[in-house]
Design a protein around this motif. Structure first.
Motif, PDB file in Angstrom:
ATOM      1  N   SER A  74      -7.833 -43.632 -24.860  1.00 14.20           N
ATOM      2  CA  SER A  74      -7.593 -42.430 -24.067  1.00 14.20           C
ATOM      3  C   SER A  74      -8.152 -41.217 -24.794  1.00 14.20           C
ATOM      4  O   SER A  74      -8.008 -41.097 -26.012  1.00 14.20           O
ATOM      5  CB  SER A  74      -6.090 -42.231 -23.851  1.00 14.20           C
ATOM      6  OG  SER A  74      -5.576 -43.302 -23.098  1.00 14.20           O
ATOM      7  N   ARG A  75      -8.787 -40.341 -24.054  1.00 20.23           N
ATOM      8  CA  ARG A  75      -9.320 -39.106 -24.637  1.00 20.23           C
ATOM      9  C   ARG A  75      -8.878 -37.938 -23.759  1.00 20.23           C
ATOM     10  O   ARG A  75      -8.926 -38.026 -22.530  1.00 20.23           O
ATOM     11  CB  ARG A  75     -10.854 -39.186 -24.678  1.00 20.23           C
ATOM     12  CG  ARG A  75     -11.506 -38.081 -25.499  1.00 20.23           C
ATOM     13  CD  ARG A  75     -12.904 -38.515 -25.940  1.00 20.23           C
ATOM     14  NE  ARG A  75     -13.837 -38.600 -24.835  1.00 20.23           N
ATOM     15  CZ  ARG A  75     -14.610 -37.582 -24.442  1.00 20.23           C
ATOM     16  NH1 ARG A  75     -14.548 -36.425 -25.063  1.00 20.23           N
ATOM     17  NH2 ARG A  75     -15.456 -37.729 -23.434  1.00 20.23           N
ATOM     18  N   PHE A  76      -8.396 -36.875 -24.408  1.00 18.22           N
ATOM     19  CA  PHE A  76      -7.902 -35.716 -23.657  1.00 18.22           C
ATOM     20  C   PHE A  76      -8.707 -34.478 -24.017  1.00 18.22           C
ATOM     21  O   PHE A  76      -9.073 -34.278 -25.177  1.00 18.22           O
ATOM     22  CB  PHE A  76      -6.425 -35.461 -23.975  1.00 18.22           C
ATOM     23  CG  PHE A  76      -5.514 -36.552 -23.473  1.00 18.22           C
ATOM     24  CD1 PHE A  76      -4.932 -36.464 -22.220  1.00 18.22           C
ATOM     25  CD2 PHE A  76      -5.264 -37.681 -24.249  1.00 18.22           C
ATOM     26  CE1 PHE A  76      -4.101 -37.470 -21.746  1.00 18.22           C
ATOM     27  CE2 PHE A  76      -4.438 -38.702 -23.789  1.00 18.22           C
ATOM     28  CZ  PHE A  76      -3.854 -38.587 -22.531  1.00 18.22           C
ATOM     29  N   ILE A  77      -8.990 -33.662 -23.021  1.00 19.18           N
ATOM     30  CA  ILE A  77      -9.595 -32.355 -23.262  1.00 19.18           C
ATOM     31  C   ILE A  77      -8.702 -31.335 -22.573  1.00 19.18           C
ATOM     32  O   ILE A  77      -8.402 -31.478 -21.376  1.00 19.18           O
ATOM     33  CB  ILE A  77     -11.046 -32.293 -22.713  1.00 19.18           C
ATOM     34  CG1 ILE A  77     -11.928 -33.281 -23.482  1.00 19.18           C
ATOM     35  CG2 ILE A  77     -11.609 -30.864 -22.803  1.00 19.18           C
ATOM     36  CD1 ILE A  77     -13.346 -33.406 -22.983  1.00 19.18           C
ATOM     37  N   SER A  78      -8.243 -30.358 -23.343  1.00 15.75           N
ATOM     38  CA  SER A  78      -7.290 -29.345 -22.833  1.00 15.75           C
ATOM     39  C   SER A  78      -6.103 -30.013 -22.132  1.00 15.75           C
ATOM     40  O   SER A  78      -5.639 -29.547 -21.083  1.00 15.75           O
ATOM     41  CB  SER A  78      -7.966 -28.383 -21.850  1.00 15.75           C
ATOM     42  OG  SER A  78      -9.104 -27.825 -22.396  1.00 15.75           O
TER      43      SER A  78
ATOM     44  N   GLU B 279     -15.614 -25.976 -18.523  1.00 14.71           N
ATOM     45  CA  GLU B 279     -16.757 -25.580 -19.354  1.00 14.71           C
ATOM     46  C   GLU B 279     -16.743 -26.347 -20.679  1.00 14.71           C
ATOM     47  O   GLU B 279     -15.709 -26.841 -21.114  1.00 14.71           O
ATOM     48  CB  GLU B 279     -16.674 -24.068 -19.650  1.00 14.71           C
ATOM     49  CG  GLU B 279     -17.047 -23.229 -18.438  1.00 14.71           C
ATOM     50  CD  GLU B 279     -16.637 -21.770 -18.610  1.00 14.71           C
ATOM     51  OE1 GLU B 279     -16.435 -21.348 -19.760  1.00 14.71           O
ATOM     52  OE2 GLU B 279     -16.522 -21.097 -17.569  1.00 14.71           O
ATOM     53  N   ASP B 280     -17.870 -26.418 -21.304  1.00 16.28           N
ATOM     54  CA  ASP B 280     -18.008 -27.008 -22.641  1.00 16.28           C
ATOM     55  C   ASP B 280     -17.508 -28.440 -22.716  1.00 16.28           C
ATOM     56  O   ASP B 280     -16.892 -28.842 -23.708  1.00 16.28           O
ATOM     57  CB  ASP B 280     -17.246 -26.181 -23.705  1.00 16.28           C
ATOM     58  CG  ASP B 280     -17.745 -24.752 -23.757  1.00 16.28           C
ATOM     59  OD1 ASP B 280     -18.936 -24.542 -23.464  1.00 16.28           O
ATOM     60  OD2 ASP B 280     -16.931 -23.867 -24.074  1.00 16.28           O
ATOM     61  N   CYS B 281     -17.698 -29.196 -21.655  1.00 16.81           N
ATOM     62  CA  CYS B 281     -17.268 -30.591 -21.711  1.00 16.81           C
ATOM     63  C   CYS B 281     -18.454 -31.453 -21.307  1.00 16.81           C
ATOM     64  O   CYS B 281     -18.745 -31.606 -20.118  1.00 16.81           O
ATOM     65  CB  CYS B 281     -16.074 -30.816 -20.781  1.00 16.81           C
ATOM     66  SG  CYS B 281     -15.612 -32.540 -20.665  1.00 16.81           S
ATOM     67  N   GLU B 282     -19.099 -31.998 -22.327  1.00 12.82           N
ATOM     68  CA  GLU B 282     -20.293 -32.799 -22.058  1.00 12.82           C
ATOM     69  C   GLU B 282     -19.926 -34.029 -21.222  1.00 12.82           C
ATOM     70  O   GLU B 282     -18.989 -34.753 -21.570  1.00 12.82           O
ATOM     71  CB  GLU B 282     -20.904 -33.240 -23.390  1.00 12.82           C
ATOM     72  CG  GLU B 282     -22.399 -33.482 -23.283  1.00 12.82           C
ATOM     73  CD  GLU B 282     -22.972 -33.945 -24.611  1.00 12.82           C
ATOM     74  OE1 GLU B 282     -23.791 -34.858 -24.603  1.00 12.82           O
ATOM     75  OE2 GLU B 282     -22.532 -33.395 -25.645  1.00 12.82           O
ATOM     76  N   GLY B 283     -20.607 -34.232 -20.131  1.00 17.25           N
ATOM     77  CA  GLY B 283     -20.316 -35.382 -19.275  1.00 17.25           C
ATOM     78  C   GLY B 283     -19.164 -35.128 -18.311  1.00 17.25           C
ATOM     79  O   GLY B 283     -18.894 -35.943 -17.435  1.00 17.25           O
ATOM     80  N   GLY B 284     -18.453 -34.025 -18.488  1.00 18.68           N
ATOM     81  CA  GLY B 284     -17.359 -33.686 -17.575  1.00 18.68           C
ATOM     82  C   GLY B 284     -16.124 -34.536 -17.809  1.00 18.68           C
ATOM     83  O   GLY B 284     -16.083 -35.375 -18.712  1.00 18.68           O
ATOM     84  N   LEU B 285     -15.122 -34.319 -16.978  1.00 21.08           N
ATOM     85  CA  LEU B 285     -13.847 -35.028 -17.132  1.00 21.08           C
ATOM     86  C   LEU B 285     -13.830 -36.326 -16.338  1.00 21.08           C
ATOM     87  O   LEU B 285     -12.865 -37.076 -16.404  1.00 21.08           O
ATOM     88  CB  LEU B 285     -12.698 -34.131 -16.649  1.00 21.08           C
ATOM     89  CG  LEU B 285     -12.317 -32.955 -17.546  1.00 21.08           C
ATOM     90  CD1 LEU B 285     -11.411 -31.995 -16.795  1.00 21.08           C
ATOM     91  CD2 LEU B 285     -11.613 -33.443 -18.808  1.00 21.08           C
ATOM     92  N   GLY B 286     -14.891 -36.579 -15.568  1.00 26.07           N
ATOM     93  CA  GLY B 286     -14.914 -37.782 -14.733  1.00 26.07           C
ATOM     94  C   GLY B 286     -14.068 -37.583 -13.484  1.00 26.07           C
ATOM     95  O   GLY B 286     -14.087 -36.518 -12.866  1.00 26.07           O
ATOM     96  N   PHE B 287     -13.263 -38.605 -13.172  1.00 23.39           N
ATOM     97  CA  PHE B 287     -12.487 -38.562 -11.924  1.00 23.39           C
ATOM     98  C   PHE B 287     -11.180 -37.794 -12.112  1.00 23.39           C
ATOM     99  O   PHE B 287     -10.087 -38.330 -11.912  1.00 23.39           O
ATOM    100  CB  PHE B 287     -12.220 -39.980 -11.421  1.00 23.39           C
ATOM    101  CG  PHE B 287     -13.466 -40.688 -10.965  1.00 23.39           C
ATOM    102  CD1 PHE B 287     -14.001 -40.448  -9.706  1.00 23.39           C
ATOM    103  CD2 PHE B 287     -14.127 -41.570 -11.816  1.00 23.39           C
ATOM    104  CE1 PHE B 287     -15.165 -41.078  -9.286  1.00 23.39           C
ATOM    105  CE2 PHE B 287     -15.289 -42.211 -11.406  1.00 23.39           C
ATOM    106  CZ  PHE B 287     -15.815 -41.961 -10.142  1.00 23.39           C
TER     107      PHE B 287
END
Ligand SMILES: Nc1ncnc2c1ncn2[C@@H]1O[C@H](COP(=O)(O)OP(=O)(O)OP(=O)(O)O)[C@@H](O)[C@H]1O
Ligand SMILES: [Mg+2]
Length: 275
Positions: A56-60, A115-123
């Motif tokens: 699992s990977r989380f951004i913000s 912003e600043d999320c390479e590849g985006g968050l996906g679904f």
């Protein structure tokens, strides 16, 4: 009263907690409150993914969701957890149906861009519409809708929505009078002490001073937006205490933390777009 009740994933781990919450939901529904139940399940989902060998990977605080993770999310959220909760409410004496985005297109979503999320968050999406007529038809029959935190995109894909975002946005879309977050702690804590009230303007300060972190920040931000969107009362309450939900739903004193608006609620803003 019309209310949205958000149930923490942690409260779905033990059967005693599920039954405790389910009995109170059934009692409130019997009293003819119009309720939409939204549930989380992040920790259970993370553990399931680990068993499947998916990290699992989380951004913000938001879970990066590729197609494989999204498919597993549908199984866990819209499947296992959703049915467990709907079943417990039904067995507590009030019919409940588990619904997820695709059912009668009840919750629509758009993909979230950050912003600043390479590849985006996906679904990962945010809620853009609720099929209120569908919910009304269930309420008319005394049926409690139990929603998993997903939205259906215009592309036919299902999007994972953070459960607190979903509950807050849904509360705004259905013009709920009250939004209750049932969580695994007694409320917003300052050390050992439960804060009786947190004002929207305090959130940044609490976070900067590390008084509030992780999931509680997301919850407070969601609460703040719901208030700005016209929901008049938002409460964060511990869900493991007997009758916690009943007292959170009553006119009496909040058993946990009340979140207060930054200013007096004025207009119902486009909540979804702010997420
Ligand atoms: N000041 C604080 N007061 C209370 N809880 C806090 C605070 N700061 C951080 N937390 C953490 O926030 C958690 C609650 O958020 P969390 O996202 O884990 O649960 P939830 O949103 O209720 O459920 P779910 O994420 O499953 O939908 C608490 O268990 C606690 O660890
Ligand atoms: Mg959370």
């Amino acid at each position: 009263m019309r209310m949205v009740v958000k149930i923490a994933g942690a409260l779905l781990e033990r059967d005693e907690d599920v039954q405790l919450v389910a009995r109170q939901i059934a009692e409130l529904a019997r009293a003819r409150h119009e309720m939409l139940i939204v549930h989380g399940g992040g920790k259970i989902f993370t553990a399931t993914l680990a068993r499947m060998g998916i990290s699992s990977r989380f951004i913000s605080g938001l879970r990066v969701t590729d197609r494989e993770t999204r498919d597993a999310a549908v199984m866990v959220f819209a499947g296992l957890l959703n049915k467990k909760l709907a079943g417990a409410i039904s067995l507590a004496g009030q019919p409940a149906v588990g619904i997820s985005a695709s059912d009668a297109a009840c919750f629509l979503a758009e993909p979230m861009q950050i912003e600043d999320c390479e590849g985006g968050l996906g679904f990962v999406g945010y809620l853009t519409e609720v099929n209120v007529d569908f919910l009304r038809s269930l309420w008319r029959e005394g049926i409690v809708p139990v929603a998993s935190c997903m939205g259906l995109g215009a592309d036919g894909e299902l999007y994972n929505i953070n459960a607190d975002h979903m509950a807050a946005a849904a509360a705004e879309f259905i013009r709920a009078d009250r939004l209750i977050f049932l969580t695994d702690v007694a409320g917003v804590l300052d050390g050992e002490k439960v804060l009786r009230a947190v004002r929207g303007t305090d959130i940044e300060d609490l976070s900067r001073r590390n008084k509030v972190s992780g999931g509680m920040i997301l919850k407070l931000e969601a609460a703040k937006r719901a208030l700005a969107g016209g929901v008049s009362e938002v409460r964060i309450v511990g869900g493991t205490k007997p009758r916690a939900l009943l007292s959170a739903a009553s006119a009496g004193r909040c058993p946990g933390t009340r979140v207060l608006p930054v200013i007096r609620p004025a207009t119902r803003a486009a909540h979804g777009a702010a997420q």
